[in-house]
Design a protein around this motif. Structure first.
Motif, mmCIF file in Angstrom:
data_model
loop_
_atom_site.group_PDB
_atom_site.id
_atom_site.type_symbol
_atom_site.label_atom_id
_atom_site.label_comp_id
_atom_site.label_asym_id
_atom_site.label_seq_id
_atom_site.Cartn_x
_atom_site.Cartn_y
_atom_site.Cartn_z
ATOM 1 N N ASP A 119 -52.533 -15.123 -22.401
ATOM 2 C CA ASP A 119 -52.130 -16.886 -21.598
ATOM 3 C C ASP A 119 -53.327 -18.297 -21.800
ATOM 4 O O ASP A 119 -54.436 -17.640 -21.403
ATOM 5 C CB ASP A 119 -51.983 -16.756 -19.774
ATOM 6 C CG ASP A 119 -51.358 -17.708 -19.610
ATOM 7 O OD1 ASP A 119 -50.945 -18.772 -20.784
ATOM 8 O OD2 ASP A 119 -51.212 -18.135 -18.448
ATOM 9 N N GLY A 120 -52.410 -19.011 -22.607
ATOM 10 C CA GLY A 120 -53.206 -19.273 -23.155
ATOM 11 C C GLY A 120 -54.314 -19.503 -24.890
ATOM 12 O O GLY A 120 -55.180 -20.132 -25.529
ATOM 13 N N GLY A 121 -53.408 -18.269 -25.081
ATOM 14 C CA GLY A 121 -54.632 -17.431 -26.412
ATOM 15 C C GLY A 121 -55.698 -17.615 -26.903
ATOM 16 O O GLY A 121 -56.465 -17.833 -26.323
ATOM 17 N N LEU A 122 -57.198 -18.204 -28.343
ATOM 18 C CA LEU A 122 -57.368 -18.339 -28.374
ATOM 19 C C LEU A 122 -58.056 -18.897 -27.881
ATOM 20 O O LEU A 122 -59.852 -18.982 -27.635
ATOM 21 C CB LEU A 122 -58.653 -18.008 -29.933
ATOM 22 C CG LEU A 122 -59.573 -17.962 -30.298
ATOM 23 C CD1 LEU A 122 -60.207 -16.109 -29.952
ATOM 24 C CD2 LEU A 122 -59.704 -18.129 -31.868
ATOM 25 N N ALA A 123 -57.669 -20.145 -27.591
ATOM 26 C CA ALA A 123 -58.569 -21.263 -27.094
ATOM 27 C C ALA A 123 -59.371 -20.783 -25.451
ATOM 28 O O ALA A 123 -59.954 -21.085 -25.057
ATOM 29 C CB ALA A 123 -57.585 -22.529 -26.848
ATOM 30 N N ALA A 124 -58.590 -20.325 -24.702
ATOM 31 C CA ALA A 124 -58.413 -20.276 -23.291
ATOM 32 C C ALA A 124 -59.398 -18.630 -23.164
ATOM 33 O O ALA A 124 -60.291 -19.009 -22.181
ATOM 34 C CB ALA A 124 -57.530 -19.221 -22.526
ATOM 35 N N GLY A 163 -52.401 -25.912 -22.389
ATOM 36 C CA GLY A 163 -51.729 -24.409 -23.931
ATOM 37 C C GLY A 163 -51.647 -23.153 -22.610
ATOM 38 O O GLY A 163 -50.977 -22.084 -22.755
ATOM 39 N N ARG A 164 -51.731 -22.589 -21.485
ATOM 40 C CA ARG A 164 -51.632 -22.410 -20.599
ATOM 41 C C ARG A 164 -49.561 -22.422 -20.187
ATOM 42 O O ARG A 164 -48.946 -23.719 -20.426
ATOM 43 C CB ARG A 164 -52.509 -21.721 -19.183
ATOM 44 C CG ARG A 164 -53.295 -20.831 -19.747
ATOM 45 C CD ARG A 164 -54.264 -20.571 -18.613
ATOM 46 N NE ARG A 164 -55.073 -21.924 -17.436
ATOM 47 C CZ ARG A 164 -54.129 -22.486 -16.661
ATOM 48 N NH1 ARG A 164 -53.566 -21.090 -16.110
ATOM 49 N NH2 ARG A 164 -54.321 -23.099 -15.746
ATOM 50 N N PHE A 165 -48.797 -21.101 -20.173
ATOM 51 C CA PHE A 165 -47.855 -21.559 -19.822
ATOM 52 C C PHE A 165 -47.167 -21.783 -18.725
ATOM 53 O O PHE A 165 -48.438 -22.124 -17.611
ATOM 54 C CB PHE A 165 -47.212 -20.020 -19.165
ATOM 55 C CG PHE A 165 -46.209 -18.966 -20.907
ATOM 56 C CD1 PHE A 165 -45.147 -19.697 -20.957
ATOM 57 C CD2 PHE A 165 -47.473 -19.162 -21.711
ATOM 58 C CE1 PHE A 165 -44.395 -18.909 -22.502
ATOM 59 C CE2 PHE A 165 -46.971 -18.467 -22.938
ATOM 60 C CZ PHE A 165 -45.944 -18.486 -23.361
ATOM 61 N N LYS A 166 -46.703 -22.300 -18.090
ATOM 62 C CA LYS A 166 -46.155 -23.049 -16.710
ATOM 63 C C LYS A 166 -46.033 -22.409 -15.244
ATOM 64 O O LYS A 166 -45.165 -21.012 -15.775
ATOM 65 C CB LYS A 166 -44.475 -23.809 -16.900
ATOM 66 C CG LYS A 166 -45.073 -25.174 -17.211
ATOM 67 C CD LYS A 166 -43.788 -26.088 -17.345
ATOM 68 C CE LYS A 166 -44.063 -27.304 -18.721
ATOM 69 N NZ LYS A 166 -42.376 -27.875 -18.882
ATOM 70 N N PRO A 167 -46.072 -22.344 -14.802
ATOM 71 C CA PRO A 167 -46.309 -21.260 -12.608
ATOM 72 C C PRO A 167 -44.674 -20.643 -13.168
ATOM 73 O O PRO A 167 -43.753 -21.889 -13.786
ATOM 74 C CB PRO A 167 -46.375 -22.039 -11.848
ATOM 75 C CG PRO A 167 -46.888 -23.504 -12.001
ATOM 76 C CD PRO A 167 -46.674 -23.639 -13.923
ATOM 77 N N ALA A 168 -44.259 -19.710 -12.722
ATOM 78 C CA ALA A 168 -42.926 -19.060 -12.968
ATOM 79 C C ALA A 168 -41.695 -19.938 -12.192
ATOM 80 O O ALA A 168 -41.162 -19.784 -12.266
ATOM 81 C CB ALA A 168 -42.869 -18.047 -12.099
ATOM 82 N N GLU A 169 -42.119 -20.693 -10.776
ATOM 83 C CA GLU A 169 -41.535 -21.120 -9.760
ATOM 84 C C GLU A 169 -41.147 -22.428 -10.932
ATOM 85 O O GLU A 169 -40.151 -22.541 -10.653
ATOM 86 C CB GLU A 169 -41.713 -21.641 -8.381
ATOM 87 C CG GLU A 169 -42.429 -20.523 -8.052
ATOM 88 C CD GLU A 169 -43.470 -19.910 -8.604
ATOM 89 O OE1 GLU A 169 -44.692 -19.748 -9.455
ATOM 90 O OE2 GLU A 169 -43.936 -18.939 -7.525
ATOM 91 N N GLN A 170 -41.597 -22.595 -11.300
ATOM 92 C CA GLN A 170 -41.154 -24.121 -12.734
ATOM 93 C C GLN A 170 -40.482 -23.903 -13.289
ATOM 94 O O GLN A 170 -39.845 -24.515 -13.395
ATOM 95 C CB GLN A 170 -42.919 -24.822 -12.917
ATOM 96 C CG GLN A 170 -42.696 -26.144 -13.295
ATOM 97 C CD GLN A 170 -43.353 -26.816 -13.930
ATOM 98 O OE1 GLN A 170 -45.054 -26.971 -13.471
ATOM 99 N NE2 GLN A 170 -43.560 -28.213 -14.336
#
Length: 285
Positions: free
Chosen positions: A123-128, A212-219
């Motif tokens: 989640d967020g790839g190399l930047a994270a 760059g990370r995925f939104k929360p599951a609920e959203q």
């Protein structure tokens, strides 16, 4: 056991600790405008131990000019590739890139399609990874080859152009391309601008937060529920330009708990290569 589709940078650091049995990490960085750029960036610095995976050479099959820009390879070819890089049943795999997961998701989907459930996207790839203090390496990792991955029936649904044309109106097509490409205002890659008739636009970058990370599951669940308009995931076909970023929407749906949507691998690049297929453009609203 089916793993959650995402792994955080902190979780990956812990998994790669010397005392653990580390996952196999695959760097899927790529650039549609410069096919060599991904490997260059890998050589400049990558997660220690990661192997490089090339979208064109490893994750796509031969092009005929009528089957899209990144057609799926034969399952036997994928099985041999998985063996070459050391993917065996039960082996944990983590995939990432530098481009908001737009290429890593193709590797994620292919492995699931081949029946390998133990795969997650960073989640967020190399930047994270770097933001969490993760080191980079310039050492070129060497795979531990194995026999070809045991093949079974496809584990994720797909649909081809003929089937999709017959089912237009019966399924909901989600187009992951940028809005201006979906509307047909511009087309920087394929020969024809526009979209599949009746398709709705869900730009893959709308799945992400500002970092760059995925939104929360609920959203994500709420956003996709609005896009689906009451349809079940099994009535949804995801497509994009060439069947790559469509997997981003498929991942977002998985995060949201919406399982069973199909991929149209050929996507717009295949669909638009045959002038007898219906196409349309949408004016800006």
């Amino acid at each position: 056991m089916i793993r959650p589709p995402l792994i955080s940078a902190a979780e990956l650091q812990q998994a790669l600790a010397p005392s653990q049995t580390p996952p196999l990490v695959l760097d899927c960085s790529f650039d549609l405008a410069d096919a060599a750029a991904g490997e260059r960036s890998y050589r400049e610095g990558h997660i220690p131990g990661a192997l490089y995976v090339n979208l064109n050479e490893d994750l796509s099959g031969p092009k005929t000019g009528r089957n899209g820009r990144h057609p799926l390879a034969d399952r036997a070819d994928y099985a041999r590739w998985m063996g070459r890089v050391g993917i065996v049943p039960g082996r944990e795999v983590v995939v990432y890139d530098r481009q908001a997961a737009m290429y890593a998701v193709r590797a994620w989907w292919v492995l699931l399609w081949m029946g390998h459930r133990q795969v997650r996207v960073l989640d967020g790839g190399l930047a994270a990874w770097q933001a969490a203090g993760g080191p980079l390496s310039q050492q070129i990792a060497q795979p531990l080859p194995a026999t070809p991955y045991p093949d079974a029936a496809p584990q994720r649904p797909t649909i081809d152009a003929q089937q999709l044309q017959q089912r237009l109106g019966d399924v909901l097509v989600l187009d992951a391309r940028a809005p201006e490409r979906y509307r047909g205002e511009v087309e920087p890659i394929d020969a024809v601008a526009g979209h599949i008739p009746g398709a709705k636009n869900r730009f893959f970058k709308d799945n992400l937060q500002a970092d760059g990370r995925f939104k929360p599951a609920e959203q994500l669940r709420a956003e996709f529920a609005a896009a689906l308009g009451g349809r079940a995931p099994a009535e949804v076909v995801n497509q994009c330009g060439s069947g790559v970023t469509a997997c981003h929407n498929l991942l977002a749906m998985e995060i949201a708990g919406l399982h069973g949507a199909a991929l149209y691998p050929g996507s717009w690049s295949e669909w638009s290569s045959d002038s007898s297929r219906p196409m349309e453009k949408s004016p800006r609203s």
